[in-house]
Write an enzyme that holds these catalytic residues in place. Structure first.
Site, short mmCIF file in Angstrom:
data_model
loop_
_atom_site.label_atom_id
_atom_site.label_comp_id
_atom_site.label_asym_id
_atom_site.label_seq_id
_atom_site.Cartn_x
_atom_site.Cartn_y
_atom_site.Cartn_z
N HIS A 24 -42.83 -11.92 -107.51
CA HIS A 24 -43.21 -12.34 -106.36
C HIS A 24 -44.30 -13.49 -106.73
O HIS A 24 -44.90 -13.25 -107.72
CB HIS A 24 -44.02 -10.77 -105.54
CG HIS A 24 -44.05 -11.17 -104.33
ND1 HIS A 24 -42.83 -12.07 -103.36
CD2 HIS A 24 -45.23 -11.49 -103.38
CE1 HIS A 24 -44.23 -12.23 -102.63
NE2 HIS A 24 -44.65 -12.18 -102.36
N HIS A 36 -49.04 -15.69 -99.47
CA HIS A 36 -47.12 -15.47 -100.17
C HIS A 36 -46.36 -15.16 -98.27
O HIS A 36 -46.47 -15.26 -97.43
CB HIS A 36 -47.08 -14.21 -100.84
CG HIS A 36 -47.98 -12.69 -100.20
ND1 HIS A 36 -46.70 -12.11 -99.70
CD2 HIS A 36 -48.35 -12.88 -99.24
CE1 HIS A 36 -47.03 -11.16 -99.41
NE2 HIS A 36 -48.49 -11.14 -98.51
N CYS A 109 -39.72 -16.66 -101.46
CA CYS A 109 -40.78 -16.94 -102.18
C CYS A 109 -41.46 -17.71 -103.16
O CYS A 109 -43.16 -17.85 -103.46
CB CYS A 109 -41.28 -15.31 -102.69
SG CYS A 109 -41.30 -14.02 -104.13
#
Length: 158
Positions: A24, A36, A109
């Site tokens: 991530h 994020h 992401c």
């Protein structure tokens, strides 16, 4: 407590969170916070792969890590001149709260974070996923879906 490797983050740095089977990504904006792209409920961008949209959040770095390791990974700096740190942070903060399209292959992401730092979205995970899918895509996809469900259930039970 998550394990941190490498130098402490500076505002504008790419932060890579090491999850089982995927990573991530976010942008460190200072004072212990990261911006994020994550799902609507805030537990992992991986789950957004099935929903088509995600939300930009500003959260504590430790909360996003959720017990996983993380590190500064400005991996394209030697190939591409990053934007000035202040510009990266300002752009990231301006997006907080927005709902954005999400796609594992073109708007995940990692694309989000690298777009903010370099002006163009990149994702090595897409290339790696293509390789894995050629070898055993069904198994890989099932494993990712299982991780998403387990992570969501763990969050809901806290």
């Amino acid at each position: 407590m998550p394990l941190v490797s490498g130098p402490p983050p500076q505002p504008g740095d790419l932060i890579e969170f090491i999850r089982p089977l995927y990573q991530h990504w976010g942008i460190y904006v200072g004072d212990g916070y990261v911006v994020h792209l994550t799902d609507q409920e805030g537990w992992s961008s991986l789950s957004s792969a099935f929903g088509g949209s995600a939300v930009v959040r500003k959260e504590r770095l430790e909360d996003v890590a959720d017990g996983c390791s993380y590190k500064v990974n400005n991996k394209y700096d030697e190939k591409i001149q990053p934007y000035p740190r202040e510009k990266v942070v300002r752009a990231a903060l301006e997006l907080v709260g927005r709902t954005m399209p999400y796609s594992v292959t073109s708007a995940n992401c990692e694309h989000f974070a690298t777009e903010l730092r370099y002006g163009k979205g990149f994702s090595d995970q897409v290339a790696n996923a293509a390789l894995y899918s050629a070898v055993g895509g069904g198994i890989f996809a099932a494993a990712l879906a299982t991780i998403a469900v387990v992570t969501r259930n763990r969050r809901q039970n806290q």
